[in-house]
Design an enzyme around this catalytic site. Structure first.
Site, mmCIF file in Angstrom:
data_model
loop_
_atom_site.group_PDB
_atom_site.id
_atom_site.type_symbol
_atom_site.label_atom_id
_atom_site.label_comp_id
_atom_site.label_asym_id
_atom_site.label_seq_id
_atom_site.Cartn_x
_atom_site.Cartn_y
_atom_site.Cartn_z
ATOM 1 N N VAL A 46 4.476 -1.327 3.355
ATOM 2 C CA VAL A 46 4.321 0.081 2.986
ATOM 3 C C VAL A 46 5.218 0.373 1.783
ATOM 4 O O VAL A 46 6.400 0.033 1.775
ATOM 5 C CB VAL A 46 4.684 1.001 4.172
ATOM 6 C CG1 VAL A 46 4.679 2.460 3.731
ATOM 7 C CG2 VAL A 46 3.696 0.781 5.316
ATOM 8 N N LYS A 47 4.600 0.999 0.777
ATOM 9 C CA LYS A 47 5.347 1.307 -0.440
ATOM 10 C C LYS A 47 5.763 2.772 -0.402
ATOM 11 O O LYS A 47 4.908 3.660 -0.202
ATOM 12 C CB LYS A 47 4.417 1.098 -1.626
ATOM 13 C CG LYS A 47 5.000 0.338 -2.788
ATOM 14 C CD LYS A 47 3.867 0.107 -3.780
ATOM 15 C CE LYS A 47 4.368 -0.400 -5.076
ATOM 16 N NZ LYS A 47 3.309 -0.397 -6.085
ATOM 17 N N VAL A 48 7.046 3.027 -0.584
ATOM 18 C CA VAL A 48 7.544 4.412 -0.629
ATOM 19 C C VAL A 48 8.327 4.593 -1.924
ATOM 20 O O VAL A 48 8.933 3.644 -2.420
ATOM 21 C CB VAL A 48 8.444 4.748 0.599
ATOM 22 C CG1 VAL A 48 7.708 4.550 1.910
ATOM 23 C CG2 VAL A 48 9.735 3.937 0.576
ATOM 24 N N ALA A 96 0.876 -1.171 0.000
ATOM 25 C CA ALA A 96 0.000 0.000 0.000
ATOM 26 C C ALA A 96 0.915 1.222 0.000
ATOM 27 O O ALA A 96 1.796 1.342 0.857
ATOM 28 C CB ALA A 96 -0.889 -0.013 1.237
#
Ligand code: E4P
Length: 218
Positions: free
Chosen positions: A82-84, A56
Site C-alpha cells: 500500500v502506497k501512502v 497501489a
C-alpha cells in the site's frame, strides 16, 4: 539492486516480466489514469503476473481514510504494497497498516528527514523522487546518498530505499552506485538500459564475418 516497473500498463508489465528482470511494480494515480482502466482490477491483474511487491496508492488524505483504503487494497492480493503519501496522516496510516502486516511504500519523499520518519513509521519502502528534484534544479541523487548514509548508521532502520521518478539510464546507474535497494523505472528506460551503439556495431561485424564462413550452428 531490485528493479520495479514504474507503470500500470499490463502489456508492458507482461513483456517486461518475461525477461525475469522485474522484481515488483509501482503504480500511482497518474499512471492508473493513463490506462483508463479500473484501478482494483488492474492491480489484481498485475499481482497475478508479478510475484514481488505491487504498489497501489491510496487517495484519501486523512489517516482513517488511508487505513480503510489501504486495507481494501491489501485484500486484493498478498503482494500488494500500500502506497501512502509522506504526510503526517500518511505516517499514521503507515504505522497502522504495517502493524497489521501490510507492506507499505511511503511515497512523495523529498528530504532525508522525511525518509527517516517513514522508516520509523515501519515502512517497507520509502520512495525518494529523483527526477522531480532535478526538475526544480535540486539534486535527486544527493538525497539518495543522504538517506543511504542515515539508514546505514542504524541497524534498526530496515526500510528499503526505492529510488523513484527515474527518468534516464544514468539515473539507474547513479542510484545503484549510491546503494538504493530498489529502482522503480519506466518501461522505456528499462528497455533503454540494454542499448549501447558498440554492442550493435560489434554484433553486426560478428554476423557479417560469420556469414563469410558459410557455416551454421543448428
Ligand atoms: C513511483 O512510485 C512514482 O510515483 C513515480 O516514479 C513518479 O515518477 P514521475 O516523477 O516521473 O511522475
Amino acid at each position: 539492486m531490485k528493479f520495479f516497473a514504474d507503470t500500470a500498463d499490463i502489456d508492458d508489465i507482461r513483456d517486461l516480466a518475461e525477461t525475469g528482470l522485474i522484481d515488483g511494480v509501482t503504480t500511482n494515480p497518474s499512471l492508473v489514469a493513463k490506462t483508463g482502466r479500473d484501478f482494483k482490477e488492474t492491480v489484481r491483474e498485475i499481482c497475478a503476473i508479478i510475484d514481488g511487491p505491487v504498489s497501489a496508492e491510496v487517495t484519501a488524505t486523512d489517516a482513517a481514510g488511508m487505513i480503510a483504503e489501504g486495507r481494501l487494497l491489501a485484500a486484493i492480493a498478498d503482494n500488494v504494497a500500500v502506497k501512502v503519501p509522506l504526510t503526517w496522516d500518511g505516517l499514521k496510516a503507515c504505522r497502522a497498516l504495517a502493524q497489521g502486516g501490510t507492506q507499505v511504500n511511503v511515497t512523495l519523499c523529498f528530504s532525508a528527514n522525511q525518509a527517516l520518519l517513514a522508516a520509523k513509521a515501519g515502512a517497507s519502502f520509502v520512495s525518494p523522487f529523483i527526477g522531480r528534484l532535478d526538475d526544480i534544479a535540486l539534486d535527486g541523487m544527493e538525497l539518495i546518498g543522504e538517506i543511504r548514509a542515515i539508514f546505514d548508521n542504524y541497524e534498526a532502520l530496515t526500510t528499503e530505499i526505492l529510488a523513484a521518478s527515474i527518468r534516464s539510464p544514468n539515473h539507474v546507474k547513479q542510484a545503484a552506485l549510491l546503494g538504493a535497494d530498489v529502482a522503480t523505472i519506466p518501461p522505456s528506460v528499462i528497455r533503454g538500459l540494454v542499448k549501447h551503439p558498440l554492442t550493435d556495431k560489434g554484433l553486426d561485424a560478428f554476423l557479417a564475418d560469420w556469414k563469410k564462413t558459410g557455416q551454421s550452428i543448428a
